[in-house]
Write an enzyme that holds these catalytic residues in place. Structure first.
Site, PDB file in Angstrom:
ATOM      1  N   LEU A  89     -22.601 -16.874 -33.161  1.00  0.00           N
ATOM      2  CA  LEU A  89     -21.555 -17.167 -32.183  1.00  0.00           C
ATOM      3  C   LEU A  89     -21.592 -16.193 -31.009  1.00  0.00           C
ATOM      4  O   LEU A  89     -21.306 -16.559 -29.878  1.00  0.00           O
ATOM      5  CB  LEU A  89     -20.174 -17.111 -32.842  1.00  0.00           C
ATOM      6  CG  LEU A  89     -19.865 -18.201 -33.855  1.00  0.00           C
ATOM      7  CD1 LEU A  89     -18.528 -17.928 -34.540  1.00  0.00           C
ATOM      8  CD2 LEU A  89     -19.843 -19.564 -33.191  1.00  0.00           C
ATOM      9  N   GLY A  90     -21.915 -14.937 -31.277  1.00  0.00           N
ATOM     10  CA  GLY A  90     -21.945 -13.971 -30.188  1.00  0.00           C
ATOM     11  C   GLY A  90     -22.298 -12.587 -30.677  1.00  0.00           C
ATOM     12  O   GLY A  90     -22.268 -12.302 -31.873  1.00  0.00           O
ATOM     13  N   GLY A 132     -21.601  -8.415 -29.710  1.00  0.00           N
ATOM     14  CA  GLY A 132     -20.868  -7.416 -28.944  1.00  0.00           C
ATOM     15  C   GLY A 132     -21.581  -6.085 -29.027  1.00  0.00           C
ATOM     16  O   GLY A 132     -22.746  -6.004 -29.430  1.00  0.00           O
ATOM     17  N   VAL A 185     -21.445 -11.850 -34.589  1.00  0.00           N
ATOM     18  CA  VAL A 185     -20.539 -12.754 -35.296  1.00  0.00           C
ATOM     19  C   VAL A 185     -21.224 -14.114 -35.491  1.00  0.00           C
ATOM     20  O   VAL A 185     -21.826 -14.651 -34.563  1.00  0.00           O
ATOM     21  CB  VAL A 185     -19.211 -12.935 -34.525  1.00  0.00           C
ATOM     22  CG1 VAL A 185     -18.288 -13.900 -35.262  1.00  0.00           C
ATOM     23  CG2 VAL A 185     -18.510 -11.586 -34.353  1.00  0.00           C
ATOM     24  N   ASP A 204     -10.364  -1.418 -27.401  1.00  0.00           N
ATOM     25  CA  ASP A 204     -11.299  -2.130 -26.515  1.00  0.00           C
ATOM     26  C   ASP A 204     -10.661  -3.416 -25.983  1.00  0.00           C
ATOM     27  O   ASP A 204     -11.235  -4.497 -26.080  1.00  0.00           O
ATOM     28  CB  ASP A 204     -12.596  -2.446 -27.255  1.00  0.00           C
ATOM     29  CG  ASP A 204     -13.749  -2.821 -26.323  1.00  0.00           C
ATOM     30  OD1 ASP A 204     -13.707  -2.433 -25.131  1.00  0.00           O
ATOM     31  OD2 ASP A 204     -14.683  -3.497 -26.776  1.00  0.00           O
TER      32      ASP A 204
END
Length: 325
Positions: free
Chosen positions: A50-51, A53, A58, A176
């Site tokens: 999904l992504g 960071g 994830v 964050d």
């Protein structure tokens, strides 16, 4: 479907700076995201990324146990360590710290964490959390370069302020706050990714912490000046990041021209800061206070910001009279 954006503006990405001494540390057991097994923990079948960071990756996954028992929605999100971060000796302890912090939170606008597990054969630790569908705020901002009308801005600001006020009330700092860590899910806004968070001083002792003398971590344009100068994470640093985000929602642009707080302070950008056209004048003094470069002048918290952003003009006058009478 978006739990963490796959792409993002460079200035919105979390930066990690490792002190020279950190280079001497050798990884205990390197774990590459490319080596991730198809099924983690004998239960979670990974479907797609999904992504990614600064610290974690994830994935969308199917919970095979829930599926076996006929659950029509057996999908979850799994957060593992990113390739680079996984090589540091205390990385998995920090991933657990994120779980330990965020799992203590139970709020409709904070991401729900279900468990922390380790896949024994591959030695991958991972967090199991709810799968969220919807755009993140950075995607929404890209679609509204002039900012959101007040009604839309308020509908996002209030649940976000509720989430942060609740987190701080539980002794948890996010660390964050930025548009990419807020998602507009189908059933409401969620604040997620507490990977750089920690407990308020004196609360929840014993949990591992990010050692900022060895690893400095921040998202530059949302980092308070004192954080960039080496000060510890605090309620005030969260408030500064939140204020930048709220300003951006109403103006469509960052309050300090997309530069970090220290640069903005050095060139005096606060002296030319103007109220966004979409922001009611009654909210500007509170937001302006939250944007102060000097933490001693940032004398406002999420509860007070929530009261201001949720109040009508008449209610606000009554609140100000009561709180300052």
């Amino acid at each position: 479907m978006n739990e963490m954006s796959l792409t993002g503006r460079a200035s919105d990405l979390t930066c990690f700076a490792f002190a020279p001494a950190a280079a001497a540390f050798r990884p205990v057991s390197p774990r590459r995201s490319g080596d991730l097994p198809e099924v983690l923990g004998g239960r979670y079948r990974i479907e797609r990324l999904l992504g990614v960071g600064g610290m974690g990756a994830v994935y969308r996954a199917r919970d095979l146990l829930r599926e076996q028992f006929g659950d029509p929605e057996p999908y979850v999100a799994l957060k593992t360590l990113s390739t680079e971060f996984a090589e540091y000796p205390d990385a998995h302890a920090l991933l657990y710290s994120e779980f330990a912090l965020a799992s203590r939170l139970s709020h409709r606008h904070v991401v729900r964490l279900f468990g922390f597990e380790v896949d024994t054969p591959s030695q991958h630790a991972f967090i199991v959390q709810e799968l969220l569908e919807g755009p993140t705020l950075d995607q929404l901002l890209d679609e509204h370069p002039q900012g959101l009308p007040w009604a839309d801005c308020q509908s996002i600001a209030l649940p976000l302020l509720e989430a942060l006020a609740y987190s701080h009330g539980c002794g948890v700092l996010h660390g964050d706050l930025k548009p990419g860590n807020v998602i507009l899910a189908d059933d409401g806004l969620r604040l997620f990714d507490y990977g750089l968070g920690q407990s308020v001083a004196g609360r929840l002792p014993g949990l591992p912490r990010l050692c900022r003398s060895r690893i400095a971590a921040w998202t530059p344009r949302y980092a308070a000046p004192e954080l960039l100068d080496g000060a510890p994470l605090s309620v005030a640093t969260d408030i500064y990041a939140l204020a930048c985000l709220l300003y951006e929602l109403s103006a469509g642009s960052h309050p300090f021209r997309r530069v970090d707080g220290r640069q903005a302070q050095n060139i005096g950008l606060d002296r030319i800061l103007q109220r966004p056209a979409h922001l009611p004048s009654r909210c500007w003094p509170a937001l302006r206070t939250a944007l102060a470069f000097d933490p001693a002048k940032r004398r406002i918290d999420a509860v007070e910001l929530l009261a201001v952003f949720s109040a009508s003009s008449s209610r606000l006058r009554r609140w100000l009279c009561l709180s300052h009478g």
